[in-house]
Enzyme design. Structure first.
Site, PDB file in Angstrom:
ATOM      1  CG  HIS A 100      -1.724  -1.054   1.582  1.00  0.00           C
ATOM      2  ND1 HIS A 100      -1.272  -2.187   2.183  1.00  0.00           N
ATOM      3  CD2 HIS A 100      -3.055  -1.222   1.397  1.00  0.00           C
ATOM      4  CE1 HIS A 100      -2.307  -3.033   2.352  1.00  0.00           C
ATOM      5  NE2 HIS A 100      -3.387  -2.469   1.877  1.00  0.00           N
ATOM      6  CG  ASP A 103       1.826  -0.973   3.331  1.00  0.00           C
ATOM      7  OD1 ASP A 103       1.027  -0.628   4.212  1.00  0.00           O
ATOM      8  OD2 ASP A 103       1.576  -1.810   2.439  1.00  0.00           O
TER       9      ASP A 103
HETATM   10  C1  XUL Z   1      -7.335  -6.721   4.396  1.00  0.00           C
HETATM   11  C2  XUL Z   1      -6.559  -7.149   3.225  1.00  0.00           C
HETATM   12  C3  XUL Z   1      -5.732  -6.110   2.606  1.00  0.00           C
HETATM   13  C4  XUL Z   1      -5.693  -6.153   1.124  1.00  0.00           C
HETATM   14  C5  XUL Z   1      -4.966  -5.004   0.493  1.00  0.00           C
HETATM   15  O1  XUL Z   1      -8.064  -7.729   5.001  1.00  0.00           O
HETATM   16  O2  XUL Z   1      -6.565  -8.304   2.848  1.00  0.00           O
HETATM   17  O3  XUL Z   1      -4.460  -6.171   3.152  1.00  0.00           O
HETATM   18  O4  XUL Z   1      -5.116  -7.328   0.664  1.00  0.00           O
HETATM   19  O5  XUL Z   1      -5.492  -3.774   0.862  1.00  0.00           O
END
Ligand code: XUL
Ligand code: CO
Length: 436
Positions: A100, A103
């Site tokens: 993300h 992150d």
């Molecule tokens: C949350 C989840 C996230 C997504 C990306 O449950 O799985 O980490 O994969 O936003």
């Protein structure tokens, strides 16, 4: 200075090895069903869990020992962490990672400053990608942690939160393109509701579609050719997430004309929270042409939340890889370990144990699934079960040669349906156990 000086590159040593930092089954170069394991499995590390997960839970703060982390986050700290992440991935031998935006780099006081922070870290990620050959499986935007998204992002009641989310995804798409990302993921975050009395569901879902169309349009404008992925999850953090499961997501994509642009990213623990098995979710997606990628993890039978554990159950990985082989592989998607070490496993070395175990479990699952397919016993039981559709009235119905009247005539002549044969569930389960 190396962050993991005690760890050498993890190597394949074969099933007889007792070395906890070696692969027993994952041999990147071994060919299974015509492709090396590395290409069949396309493993990816999740930056958020492995490099940002501090181990906090609702009852206490983080526990993780991470000597490379400064007490206060900064761009400098984020850059140091990025170098450590690449040392980790290089030693592990994982070909992809996912992140993300938030992150990898800290938020600043304004959006402009936040974007500058991100650019500074992306420069280093790019350098490290070039140095190691490790690639970006997918990028995404964190549209759920900052309090501005308390009511959601693309489905917020606050139009400014929606606008901020668009600006953030615009930047995340640019960065994903810059790093050669092969996919881009939308996970709903806080897109859902807690209470219908204060929620205009139709308006919120219309907004979500508008938002995804804008992303698709902008990707085309900047020449980002990666695959878009939508990640189903039924609940958590909201009581009812709009991207509930594969069937719900496919319906949404088709209803709003997004089906040509977006496939699904299916996560095991999300499937189980929805009351499904992951193979059900993979089958719904695969059979409708929406299988994009997998977030590999597992939940806990006795805990009702998204525990995101590393998958070590061979039966589970076999079922997943059987679906993957059936639908012709995952590329450009992959197997992303959206999984975290337990709060009690707080030493850096635990990160290696977790990933080595997950990779080996999937390599084994791949080999077992390929053996089941090569043997063909299960496939022939399946085709026998549908034999009545291969000729006679069944084939005529499939070819569109019948209607209610002609089928009434057929059955009036015949008097009753042909007897059913056994489903042989127990036999099939016994056969599967022969390969494990
Ligand atoms: C949350 C989840 C996230 C997504 C990306 O449950 O799985 O980490 O994969 O936003
Ligand atoms: Co996920």
């Amino acid at each position: 200075m190396a962050a993991f000086p005690e760890v050498e590159k993890i190597r394949f040593e074969g099933p007889g090895s007792k070395n906890p930092l070696a692969f027993r089954y994952y041999d990147a170069a071994e060919v299974v069903e015509g492709k090396p394991m590395e290409e069949q499995l396309r493993f990816s590390m999740a930056y958020w869990h492995t490099f940002r997960g501090a181990g906090s839970d609702p009852f206490g703060p983080g526990t993780m020992i991470r000597p490379w982390e400064a007490p206060q986050d900064s761009v400098e700290n984020a850059i140091r962490r990025a170098r450590v992440a690449f040392e980790f991935m290089e030693k592990l031998g994982v070909p992809f990672y996912c992140f993300h935006d938030r992150d990898v780099a800290p938020e600043g006081a304004t959006l402009a400053e936040t974007n500058r922070n991100l650019d500074a870290v992306v420069k280093v990620l790019k350098e490290e990608q070039q140095r190691t050959g490790i690639r970006l499986l997918w990028g995404t935007a964190n549209l759920f942690s900052n309090p501005r998204f308390v009511h959601g992002a693309a489905t917020s009641c606050n139009a400014d939160s929606f606008a901020y989310a668009c600006a953030q995804v615009k930047k995340a798409l640019e960065v994903t393109k810059e790093l050669g990302g092969v996919n881009y993921v939308f996970w709903g975050g806080r897109e859902g509701y807690q209470n219908l009395w204060n929620t205009d569901m139709k308006r919120e879902i219309d907004h979500l579609a508008r938002f995804m169309h804008m992303a698709v349009d902008y990707a085309r404008e900047i020449g980002f050719t990666g695959q878009f992925l939508f990640e189903p999850k039924p609940k958590e953090p909201t009581k009812h997430q709009y991207d509930f499961d594969s069937a719900t997501c496919i319906n949404f994509l088709r209803a709003y004309g997004l089906e040509k642009h977006v496939k699904l990213n299916i996560e095991t623990n999300h499937a189980t929270l929805a009351g499904h098995t992951v193979e059900h979710e993979l089958e719904v997606a695969g059979s409708q042409g929406f299988l994009g990628s997998i977030d590999a993890n597992t939940g806990d039978l006795l805990l009702g939340w998204d525990t995101d554990q590393f998958p070590t159950d061979i039966y589970l990985t076999t079922r997943i890889m059987h679906a993957v082989l059936k639908y012709g592989g995952l590329a450009p998607g992959g197997l992303n370990f959206d999984a975290k070490v337990r709060r009690e496993s707080f030493e850096p070395i635990d990160l290696f144990h977790a990933h080595v175990g997950g990779m080996d479990a999937f390599a084994r699952g791949l080999k077992i699934a390929a053996a089941i397919r090569a043997d063909g016993k299960i496939a022939s039981l399946l085709s026998e079960r549908y034999a009545s559709w291969d000729g006679g009235v069944g084939a005529e119905i499939e070819a569109g040669k019948h209607d209610f009247k002609s089928l009434e005539t057929y059955m009036l002549q015949k008097g009753d349906a042909a007897p059913n044969v056994s489903g042989r569930q127990e036999l099939i389960e016994n056969i599967i156990n022969l390969y494990l």
